[in-house]
Design a protein around this motif. Structure first.
Motif, PDB file in Angstrom:
ATOM      1  N   VAL A 184      -1.738   6.206   7.722  1.00  9.43           N
ATOM      2  CA  VAL A 184      -1.679   5.900   6.288  1.00  9.43           C
ATOM      3  C   VAL A 184      -0.969   4.559   6.126  1.00  9.43           C
ATOM      4  O   VAL A 184       0.229   4.472   5.856  1.00  9.43           O
ATOM      5  CB  VAL A 184      -0.956   7.012   5.498  1.00  9.43           C
ATOM      6  N   SER A 185      -1.720   3.507   6.317  1.00  7.09           N
ATOM      7  CA  SER A 185      -1.208   2.150   6.240  1.00  7.09           C
ATOM      8  C   SER A 185      -2.412   1.217   6.197  1.00  7.09           C
ATOM      9  O   SER A 185      -3.560   1.669   6.285  1.00  7.09           O
ATOM     10  CB  SER A 185      -0.299   1.841   7.436  1.00  7.09           C
ATOM     11  N   ALA A 186      -2.190  -0.098   6.050  1.00  5.09           N
ATOM     12  CA  ALA A 186      -3.307  -1.032   5.966  1.00  5.09           C
ATOM     13  C   ALA A 186      -2.879  -2.410   6.448  1.00  5.09           C
ATOM     14  O   ALA A 186      -1.841  -2.934   6.029  1.00  5.09           O
ATOM     15  CB  ALA A 186      -3.829  -1.125   4.530  1.00  5.09           C
ATOM     16  N   ASN A 187      -3.678  -2.995   7.333  1.00  4.34           N
ATOM     17  CA  ASN A 187      -3.388  -4.327   7.870  1.00  4.34           C
ATOM     18  C   ASN A 187      -3.247  -5.369   6.763  1.00  4.34           C
ATOM     19  O   ASN A 187      -3.836  -5.229   5.680  1.00  4.34           O
ATOM     20  CB  ASN A 187      -4.503  -4.777   8.817  1.00  4.34           C
ATOM     21  N   ILE A 188      -2.495  -6.420   7.056  1.00  6.12           N
ATOM     22  CA  ILE A 188      -2.301  -7.526   6.119  1.00  6.12           C
ATOM     23  C   ILE A 188      -2.677  -8.824   6.817  1.00  6.12           C
ATOM     24  O   ILE A 188      -2.264  -9.067   7.964  1.00  6.12           O
ATOM     25  CB  ILE A 188      -0.851  -7.575   5.607  1.00  6.12           C
TER      26      ILE A 188
ATOM     27  N   HIS B  70       0.848  -1.182   0.000  1.00  3.53           N
ATOM     28  CA  HIS B  70       0.000   0.000   0.000  1.00  3.53           C
ATOM     29  C   HIS B  70       0.889   1.239   0.000  1.00  3.53           C
ATOM     30  O   HIS B  70       2.082   1.176   0.307  1.00  3.53           O
ATOM     31  CB  HIS B  70      -0.879   0.011   1.260  1.00  3.53           C
ATOM     32  N   ILE B  71       0.290   2.364  -0.347  1.00 11.48           N
ATOM     33  CA  ILE B  71       0.971   3.648  -0.196  1.00 11.48           C
ATOM     34  C   ILE B  71       0.964   4.009   1.288  1.00 11.48           C
ATOM     35  O   ILE B  71      -0.065   3.925   1.953  1.00 11.48           O
ATOM     36  CB  ILE B  71       0.243   4.734  -1.017  1.00 11.48           C
ATOM     37  N   GLY B  72       2.112   4.386   1.831  1.00 16.90           N
ATOM     38  CA  GLY B  72       2.191   4.761   3.234  1.00 16.90           C
ATOM     39  C   GLY B  72       3.178   3.918   4.010  1.00 16.90           C
ATOM     40  O   GLY B  72       4.049   3.252   3.438  1.00 16.90           O
ATOM     41  N   ALA B  73       3.028   3.915   5.317  1.00 19.50           N
ATOM     42  CA  ALA B  73       3.970   3.222   6.204  1.00 19.50           C
ATOM     43  C   ALA B  73       3.813   1.709   6.067  1.00 19.50           C
ATOM     44  O   ALA B  73       2.703   1.194   5.992  1.00 19.50           O
ATOM     45  CB  ALA B  73       3.732   3.641   7.648  1.00 19.50           C
ATOM     46  N   PRO B  74       4.936   0.974   6.036  1.00 16.01           N
ATOM     47  CA  PRO B  74       4.856  -0.494   5.970  1.00 16.01           C
ATOM     48  C   PRO B  74       4.272  -1.068   7.249  1.00 16.01           C
ATOM     49  O   PRO B  74       4.291  -0.425   8.306  1.00 16.01           O
ATOM     50  CB  PRO B  74       6.315  -0.916   5.777  1.00 16.01           C
ATOM     51  N   CYS B  75       3.754  -2.276   7.143  1.00 13.48           N
ATOM     52  CA  CYS B  75       3.212  -2.964   8.312  1.00 13.48           C
ATOM     53  C   CYS B  75       4.341  -3.581   9.146  1.00 13.48           C
ATOM     54  O   CYS B  75       5.448  -3.804   8.649  1.00 13.48           O
ATOM     55  CB  CYS B  75       2.243  -4.062   7.882  1.00 13.48           C
ATOM     56  N   THR B  76       4.021  -3.876  10.392  1.00 18.16           N
ATOM     57  CA  THR B  76       4.945  -4.562  11.291  1.00 18.16           C
ATOM     58  C   THR B  76       4.492  -6.014  11.428  1.00 18.16           C
ATOM     59  O   THR B  76       3.335  -6.266  11.784  1.00 18.16           O
ATOM     60  CB  THR B  76       4.951  -3.904  12.680  1.00 18.16           C
ATOM     61  N   PRO B  77       5.362  -6.984  11.131  1.00 20.43           N
ATOM     62  CA  PRO B  77       4.954  -8.392  11.287  1.00 20.43           C
ATOM     63  C   PRO B  77       4.563  -8.687  12.738  1.00 20.43           C
ATOM     64  O   PRO B  77       5.257  -8.277  13.670  1.00 20.43           O
ATOM     65  CB  PRO B  77       6.206  -9.167  10.888  1.00 20.43           C
ATOM     66  N   VAL B  78       3.443  -9.405  12.920  1.00 17.87           N
ATOM     67  CA  VAL B  78       2.991  -9.745  14.273  1.00 17.87           C
ATOM     68  C   VAL B  78       2.990 -11.266  14.478  1.00 17.87           C
ATOM     69  O   VAL B  78       2.436 -11.764  15.455  1.00 17.87           O
ATOM     70  CB  VAL B  78       1.583  -9.171  14.561  1.00 17.87           C
TER      71      VAL B  78
ATOM     72  N   LEU C  48      -8.225  -0.818  -4.988  1.00 17.35           N
ATOM     73  CA  LEU C  48      -8.002  -2.036  -5.761  1.00 17.35           C
ATOM     74  C   LEU C  48      -7.969  -1.787  -7.265  1.00 17.35           C
ATOM     75  O   LEU C  48      -7.933  -2.741  -8.039  1.00 17.35           O
ATOM     76  CB  LEU C  48      -9.078  -3.074  -5.402  1.00 17.35           C
ATOM     77  N   GLY C  49      -7.981  -0.528  -7.652  1.00 13.78           N
ATOM     78  CA  GLY C  49      -7.825  -0.216  -9.075  1.00 13.78           C
ATOM     79  C   GLY C  49      -6.371  -0.194  -9.489  1.00 13.78           C
ATOM     80  O   GLY C  49      -6.053  -0.046 -10.658  1.00 13.78           O
ATOM     81  N   GLY C  50      -5.465  -0.329  -8.509  1.00 16.62           N
ATOM     82  CA  GLY C  50      -4.041  -0.354  -8.812  1.00 16.62           C
ATOM     83  C   GLY C  50      -3.216   0.604  -7.983  1.00 16.62           C
ATOM     84  O   GLY C  50      -2.017   0.399  -7.790  1.00 16.62           O
ATOM     85  N   ALA C  51      -3.858   1.643  -7.419  1.00 17.32           N
ATOM     86  CA  ALA C  51      -3.098   2.659  -6.684  1.00 17.32           C
ATOM     87  C   ALA C  51      -2.630   2.160  -5.325  1.00 17.32           C
ATOM     88  O   ALA C  51      -1.521   2.458  -4.883  1.00 17.32           O
ATOM     89  CB  ALA C  51      -3.935   3.928  -6.520  1.00 17.32           C
ATOM     90  N   GLY C  52      -3.469   1.414  -4.612  1.00 19.42           N
ATOM     91  CA  GLY C  52      -3.075   0.882  -3.314  1.00 19.42           C
ATOM     92  C   GLY C  52      -3.107   1.880  -2.182  1.00 19.42           C
ATOM     93  O   GLY C  52      -2.467   1.671  -1.146  1.00 19.42           O
ATOM     94  N   PHE C  53      -3.893   2.966  -2.319  1.00 10.74           N
ATOM     95  CA  PHE C  53      -3.985   3.945  -1.236  1.00 10.74           C
ATOM     96  C   PHE C  53      -4.968   3.438  -0.191  1.00 10.74           C
ATOM     97  O   PHE C  53      -6.060   2.988  -0.533  1.00 10.74           O
ATOM     98  CB  PHE C  53      -4.444   5.300  -1.778  1.00 10.74           C
ATOM     99  N   PRO C  54      -4.608   3.477   1.110  1.00  7.84           N
ATOM    100  CA  PRO C  54      -5.498   2.963   2.158  1.00  7.84           C
ATOM    101  C   PRO C  54      -6.883   3.605   2.098  1.00  7.84           C
ATOM    102  O   PRO C  54      -7.011   4.830   2.152  1.00  7.84           O
ATOM    103  CB  PRO C  54      -4.757   3.319   3.447  1.00  7.84           C
TER     104      PRO C  54
END
Length: 460
Positions: free
Chosen positions: A93-97, A65-73, A159-165
């Protein structure tokens, strides 16, 4: 096209109004002619989505995603299930995985992304059971705050390709009165969004209704290019019973789906230079994005799969496939096959105009990937660029009204001030200029370099 003015002596209020209407019509005609007439390559439009088998492994980069990377949990040896959180959002500005498989974590290591950068990734060995995590439950949504919390928890991005949260997009700082659903899907080959309309129209509508209700938006336009008549007819029939929702058929011209172009085509409003859609009172959501909101509110299953169009002249069986996020591209390609005797020349994630060339098929499918295009060596080989003949076609095609040939001259001189005056920041790198160039020059690549140069100079 210069500005027309009424003849002298005829500048009364009525005449001014008439000339204003003429100006608006001319402006709309000029805007409709911008961009590029790309081929209508939509061979998979009539193909229902096929679900891919569980992959042999899943690799989940923490930057999807655009923004801060996630932290593995999770850590090596942990057991996960479908819907288990594996990456915690690293900020607003991030998104869970989440995991799309049940199985065992085999490692948390750095992987190289398609852009050449490295980031941590969680690798999972599936057990084939696809056991769903007990924590997966429909969220309770009663107001704006709980809707935003649900969208944030879903891990949803554009989900159109940009990946913005998406949760960030639904939290504008300025008042918004219009929702625009982007169903243009203007790139050749891609038909994933068209299939979303046809196969999941109910969740498209439920997602729209939820966003309008809880964000207090009274008007929604669903923009669909006219080359998708089945989608237009279906959504028109569904929109009849929903107050404030209107389907807008759009000209089939690239890049109709670009946010700023779409907003002007659908609402007549212009996003100010350097501004966001919210500055024009608009929120834009891709059709699959808003449909995913509808699905999540009904099921509680976070974003763990995505539909991709797999096509190209080297693909044996072009398909729309539902893929678990994190599946290696090689397995997706194996599922569809490569034609015998064909040498693959290029693999692209996304569309042929704005997609990213893939150097390694071990690269995993990310949330925002909507296509995998595989072309033969013959199709992928471009002609050698020739000297610029100053024909101006790149200027005529630019949907933002820029002058690529002039910008190239300023960039070659490393003139940051000139690039700023030429509004290089407005370039969306859509590729229209390169597509129409008769000399086959790398115009878009030059625009990208010029844009990066101007940005770096401005930051000094």
């Amino acid at each position: 096209m210069g500005i027309l003015r009424p003849p002298a002596g005829r500048r009364g209020a009525r005449d001014q109004q008439k000339w204003g209407i003429v100006q608006l019509m001319l402006k709309k005609l000029k805007r409709a002619a911008l961009g590029a007439r790309v081929p209508h390559e939509k061979g998979t439009a009539g193909m229902e989505t096929v679900k891919m088998p569980v992959p042999t492994k899943v690799v989940l980069p923490m930057q999807q995603h655009i923004g801060a990377p996630c932290t593995p949990v999770v850590k090596k040896g942990d057991t996960v299930q479908v819907g288990t959180l594996v990456g915690q959002a690293g900020g607003f500005v991030s998104a869970n995985i989440y995991s799309g498989v049940s199985g065992t974590v085999t490692g948390v290591d750095n992987v190289r992304l398609s852009n050449g950068s490295f980031c941590p990734a969680v690798t999972i060995q599936p057990d084939g059971e696809q056991t769903v995590d007990p924590a997966v439950k429909p969220p309770v949504v009663t107001d704006k705050e709980s809707l935003l919390a649900a969208v944030q928890a879903c891990g949803l991005v554009g989900l159109g390709g940009a990946g913005f949260p998406t949760a960030v997009k639904l939290s504008p700082k300025t008042p918004v009165d219009t929702l625009v659903i982007n169903g243009a899907e203007c790139e050749p080959y891609l038909t994933a969004d068209a299939r979303e309309f046809l196969e999941n129209s109910e969740t498209v509508m439920s997602g729209i209704e939820a966003v309008m209700k809880y964000l207090d938006i009274k008007k929604c336009f669903i923009g669909i290019e006219r080359n998708k008549p089945e989608c237009i007819d279906l959504m028109c029939s569904l929109a009849k019973g929903v107050a404030g929702v209107e389907v807008k058929p759009l000209p089939s011209r690239y890049p109709q789906g670009a946010e700023k172009v779409l907003i002007e085509s659908v609402t007549g409003r212009e996003v100010p230079q350097g501004g966001l859609p919210a500055d024009a009172g608009v929120i834009v959501l891709n059709v699959t994005t808003v449909s995913t909101i509808g699905k999540y509110l009904a099921t509680g299953m976070p974003l763990v799969t995505r539909r991709m169009t797999v096509d190209g002249d080297a693909v044996k069986e072009p398909k729309n496939v539902e893929v678990i996020v994190g599946t290696p591209l090689q397995e997706v390609l194996d599922f569809c096959g490569v034609k015998e005797g064909v040498t693959v020349g290029k693999v692209i994630m996304g569309g042929p105009m704005m997609g990213v060339a893939v150097a390694d098929l071990a690269t995993p499918v990310l949330k925002q990937n909507n296509g995998l295009l595989v072309f033969s060596e013959a199709k992928a080989t471009l002609p050698a660029p020739q000297p610029c003949i100053h024909c101006g076609r790149c200027i005529d095609a630019c949907p933002m009204g820029l002058e690529p040939v002039v910008i190239a001259g300023a960039f070659n001189k490393k003139d940051a001030a000139a690039l700023d005056k030429l509004c290089i920041d407005l370039c969306m790198l859509c590729g229209s200029c390169s597509y129409v160039c008769p000399a086959k020059r790398p115009v878009t690549q030059t625009m990208s370099l010029a844009k990066d140069f101007a940005k770096k100079e401005a930051s000094k």
